[in-house]
Design a protein around this motif. Sequence first.
Motif, PDB file in Angstrom:
ATOM      1  N   ALA A  34      30.891  82.356  60.428  1.00 16.81           N
ATOM      2  CA  ALA A  34      32.650  81.852  59.301  1.00 16.81           C
ATOM      3  C   ALA A  34      33.062  81.723  60.465  1.00 16.81           C
ATOM      4  CB  ALA A  34      32.846  83.547  59.182  1.00 16.81           C
ATOM      5  N   THR A  35      33.392  82.120  61.805  1.00 18.45           N
ATOM      6  CA  THR A  35      34.665  81.032  62.955  1.00 18.45           C
ATOM      7  C   THR A  35      34.618  80.317  63.274  1.00 18.45           C
ATOM      8  OG1 THR A  35      34.639  83.438  63.746  1.00 18.45           O
ATOM      9  CG2 THR A  35      35.506  81.184  65.077  1.00 18.45           C
ATOM     10  N   ALA A  36      32.917  79.436  63.356  1.00 15.82           N
ATOM     11  CA  ALA A  36      33.181  78.237  63.156  1.00 15.82           C
ATOM     12  C   ALA A  36      33.311  77.376  62.081  1.00 15.82           C
ATOM     13  CB  ALA A  36      31.855  77.782  63.558  1.00 15.82           C
ATOM     14  N   MET A  37      33.058  78.154  60.666  1.00 16.74           N
ATOM     15  CA  MET A  37      33.764  76.973  59.458  1.00 16.74           C
ATOM     16  C   MET A  37      34.737  77.462  59.310  1.00 16.74           C
ATOM     17  SD  MET A  37      30.630  78.085  56.945  1.00 16.74           S
ATOM     18  CE  MET A  37      30.567  77.287  55.638  1.00 16.74           C
ATOM     19  N   SER A  38      36.087  78.099  59.520  1.00 13.42           N
ATOM     20  CA  SER A  38      37.169  78.355  59.684  1.00 13.42           C
ATOM     21  C   SER A  38      38.130  77.143  60.385  1.00 13.42           C
ATOM     22  CB  SER A  38      37.596  79.946  60.208  1.00 13.42           C
ATOM     23  OG  SER A  38      39.154  80.395  60.323  1.00 13.42           O
ATOM     24  N   LEU A  39      36.993  77.584  61.646  1.00 14.40           N
ATOM     25  CA  LEU A  39      38.104  75.833  61.898  1.00 14.40           C
ATOM     26  C   LEU A  39      37.344  75.229  62.062  1.00 14.40           C
ATOM     27  CD1 LEU A  39      36.948  77.538  66.321  1.00 14.40           C
ATOM     28  CD2 LEU A  39      39.337  77.669  65.403  1.00 14.40           C
ATOM     29  N   ILE A  40      36.540  74.084  61.205  1.00 17.99           N
ATOM     30  CA  ILE A  40      36.213  73.752  61.023  1.00 17.99           C
ATOM     31  C   ILE A  40      37.551  72.874  59.288  1.00 17.99           C
ATOM     32  CG2 ILE A  40      34.903  72.012  59.739  1.00 17.99           C
ATOM     33  CD1 ILE A  40      32.917  72.788  61.255  1.00 17.99           C
ATOM     34  N   ASP A  41      37.726  73.624  58.611  1.00 20.63           N
ATOM     35  CA  ASP A  41      38.467  73.905  57.778  1.00 20.63           C
ATOM     36  C   ASP A  41      39.766  74.418  57.728  1.00 20.63           C
ATOM     37  OD1 ASP A  41      35.900  73.553  56.277  1.00 20.63           O
ATOM     38  OD2 ASP A  41      35.704  75.141  55.457  1.00 20.63           O
ATOM     39  N   GLY A  42      40.336  74.072  59.409  1.00 21.44           N
ATOM     40  CA  GLY A  42      41.983  74.443  59.974  1.00 21.44           C
ATOM     41  C   GLY A  42      42.292  76.152  59.512  1.00 21.44           C
ATOM     42  N   GLY A  43      41.177  76.573  59.514  1.00 24.57           N
ATOM     43  CA  GLY A  43      41.755  78.382  59.556  1.00 24.57           C
ATOM     44  C   GLY A  43      41.177  79.006  58.342  1.00 24.57           C
ATOM     45  N   ALA A  44      41.545  78.434  57.041  1.00 22.32           N
ATOM     46  CA  ALA A  44      40.884  79.140  56.224  1.00 22.32           C
ATOM     47  C   ALA A  44      39.856  80.474  56.901  1.00 22.32           C
ATOM     48  CB  ALA A  44      40.329  78.650  54.924  1.00 22.32           C
ATOM     49  N   GLU A  45      40.457  80.880  56.023  1.00 23.85           N
ATOM     50  CA  GLU A  45      39.775  83.020  56.070  1.00 23.85           C
ATOM     51  C   GLU A  45      37.913  82.669  55.321  1.00 23.85           C
ATOM     52  OE1 GLU A  45      41.961  86.298  56.048  1.00 23.85           O
ATOM     53  OE2 GLU A  45      43.489  85.459  56.602  1.00 23.85           O
ATOM     54  N   TYR A  46      36.871  83.162  55.824  1.00 28.10           N
ATOM     55  CA  TYR A  46      35.824  83.783  55.208  1.00 28.10           C
ATOM     56  C   TYR A  46      35.542  84.625  55.419  1.00 28.10           C
ATOM     57  CZ  TYR A  46      34.930  78.243  55.605  1.00 28.10           C
ATOM     58  OH  TYR A  46      35.139  77.352  55.095  1.00 28.10           O
ATOM     59  N   ARG A  47      34.362  85.595  54.815  1.00 25.69           N
ATOM     60  CA  ARG A  47      34.097  86.498  54.334  1.00 25.69           C
ATOM     61  C   ARG A  47      32.193  86.287  54.483  1.00 25.69           C
ATOM     62  NH1 ARG A  47      31.627  89.329  49.797  1.00 25.69           N
ATOM     63  NH2 ARG A  47      32.330  87.636  48.775  1.00 25.69           N
ATOM     64  N   VAL A  48      31.835  87.328  55.621  1.00 27.76           N
ATOM     65  CA  VAL A  48      30.061  87.707  55.725  1.00 27.76           C
ATOM     66  C   VAL A  48      29.571  89.072  54.749  1.00 27.76           C
ATOM     67  CG1 VAL A  48      28.726  88.120  57.117  1.00 27.76           C
ATOM     68  CG2 VAL A  48      30.850  86.115  57.955  1.00 27.76           C
ATOM     69  N   GLN A  49      29.048  88.872  53.630  1.00 29.92           N
ATOM     70  CA  GLN A  49      27.845  89.551  53.394  1.00 29.92           C
ATOM     71  C   GLN A  49      26.377  89.209  53.509  1.00 29.92           C
ATOM     72  OE1 GLN A  49      28.392  89.713  48.960  1.00 29.92           O
ATOM     73  NE2 GLN A  49      26.594  91.300  48.890  1.00 29.92           N
ATOM     74  N   ILE A  50      25.610  90.514  54.238  1.00 30.67           N
ATOM     75  CA  ILE A  50      24.259  90.498  54.758  1.00 30.67           C
ATOM     76  C   ILE A  50      23.496  91.516  53.982  1.00 30.67           C
ATOM     77  CG2 ILE A  50      22.870  91.133  56.458  1.00 30.67           C
ATOM     78  CD1 ILE A  50      24.623  90.622  57.862  1.00 30.67           C
ATOM     79  N   ASP A  51      22.159  91.400  53.030  1.00 34.18           N
ATOM     80  CA  ASP A  51      22.286  92.369  52.084  1.00 34.18           C
ATOM     81  C   ASP A  51      20.622  92.599  52.985  1.00 34.18           C
ATOM     82  OD1 ASP A  51      20.067  93.588  49.866  1.00 34.18           O
ATOM     83  OD2 ASP A  51      21.882  93.096  49.142  1.00 34.18           O
ATOM     84  N   HIS A  52      20.209  92.664  53.683  1.00 27.10           N
ATOM     85  CA  HIS A  52      19.139  92.975  54.398  1.00 27.10           C
ATOM     86  C   HIS A  52      17.643  93.296  52.964  1.00 27.10           C
ATOM     87  CE1 HIS A  52      20.415  92.864  58.384  1.00 27.10           C
ATOM     88  NE2 HIS A  52      21.656  93.818  58.017  1.00 27.10           N
ATOM     89  N   GLU A  53      18.076  94.422  52.345  1.00 28.55           N
ATOM     90  CA  GLU A  53      16.462  94.612  51.060  1.00 28.55           C
ATOM     91  C   GLU A  53      16.820  93.584  50.434  1.00 28.55           C
ATOM     92  OE1 GLU A  53      17.410  98.040  48.971  1.00 28.55           O
ATOM     93  OE2 GLU A  53      18.416  98.498  50.963  1.00 28.55           O
ATOM     94  N   ALA A  54      17.532  92.384  50.344  1.00 27.72           N
ATOM     95  CA  ALA A  54      17.584  91.464  49.242  1.00 27.72           C
ATOM     96  C   ALA A  54      17.183  90.266  50.234  1.00 27.72           C
ATOM     97  CB  ALA A  54      18.873  91.004  48.668  1.00 27.72           C
ATOM     98  N   GLY A  55      17.498  90.408  51.406  1.00 29.79           N
ATOM     99  CA  GLY A  55      17.235  89.064  52.620  1.00 29.79           C
ATOM    100  C   GLY A  55      18.456  87.646  52.378  1.00 29.79           C
ATOM    101  N   PHE A  56      18.935  88.013  52.491  1.00 28.96           N
ATOM    102  CA  PHE A  56      20.234  87.230  52.367  1.00 28.96           C
ATOM    103  C   PHE A  56      21.316  87.727  53.720  1.00 28.96           C
ATOM    104  CE2 PHE A  56      21.985  88.893  48.623  1.00 28.96           C
ATOM    105  CZ  PHE A  56      23.351  88.780  49.097  1.00 28.96           C
ATOM    106  N   VAL A  57      22.362  86.043  53.614  1.00 29.75           N
ATOM    107  CA  VAL A  57      22.869  86.186  54.592  1.00 29.75           C
ATOM    108  C   VAL A  57      24.413  85.403  53.892  1.00 29.75           C
ATOM    109  CG1 VAL A  57      24.702  86.347  56.672  1.00 29.75           C
ATOM    110  CG2 VAL A  57      22.221  86.553  56.752  1.00 29.75           C
ATOM    111  N   PHE A  58      25.378  86.290  53.239  1.00 36.58           N
ATOM    112  CA  PHE A  58      26.452  85.224  52.763  1.00 36.58           C
ATOM    113  C   PHE A  58      27.709  84.939  53.277  1.00 36.58           C
ATOM    114  CE2 PHE A  58      28.977  85.433  48.391  1.00 36.58           C
ATOM    115  CZ  PHE A  58      28.562  84.599  47.574  1.00 36.58           C
TER     116      PHE A  58
END
Length: 63
Positions: A34-58
Motif C-alpha cells: 500500500a505504501t509503495a502504491m501510494s508513492l507511485i500514485d503521488g501520495g494517494a491513500e490506500y486501504r488494506v483489507q485482509i480476510d484469512h478465512e476467504a483467503g485474500f488480501v485487498f
Amino acid sequence: MPNTHVTAAGEAMPAAKPMAAAALRIERDAAFIATAMSLIDGGAEYRVQIDHEAGFVFVVRQS
C-alpha cells in the motif's frame, strides 16, 4: 509429574505462534505494498483489507 500438553493461562498454543507470526508478516507486507502504491500514485491513500478465512488480501485506493 506436570501435564506438558496444556498451556498455562495467557500462553499461546505452540502451533499458534508460527501462525501469528505469519499473519503479522502478511499484514506488514500488505502495508508495504500500500505504501509503495501510494508513492507511485503521488501520495494517494490506500486501504488494506485482509480476510484469512476467504483467503485474500485487498489493497484499494481511497477515493
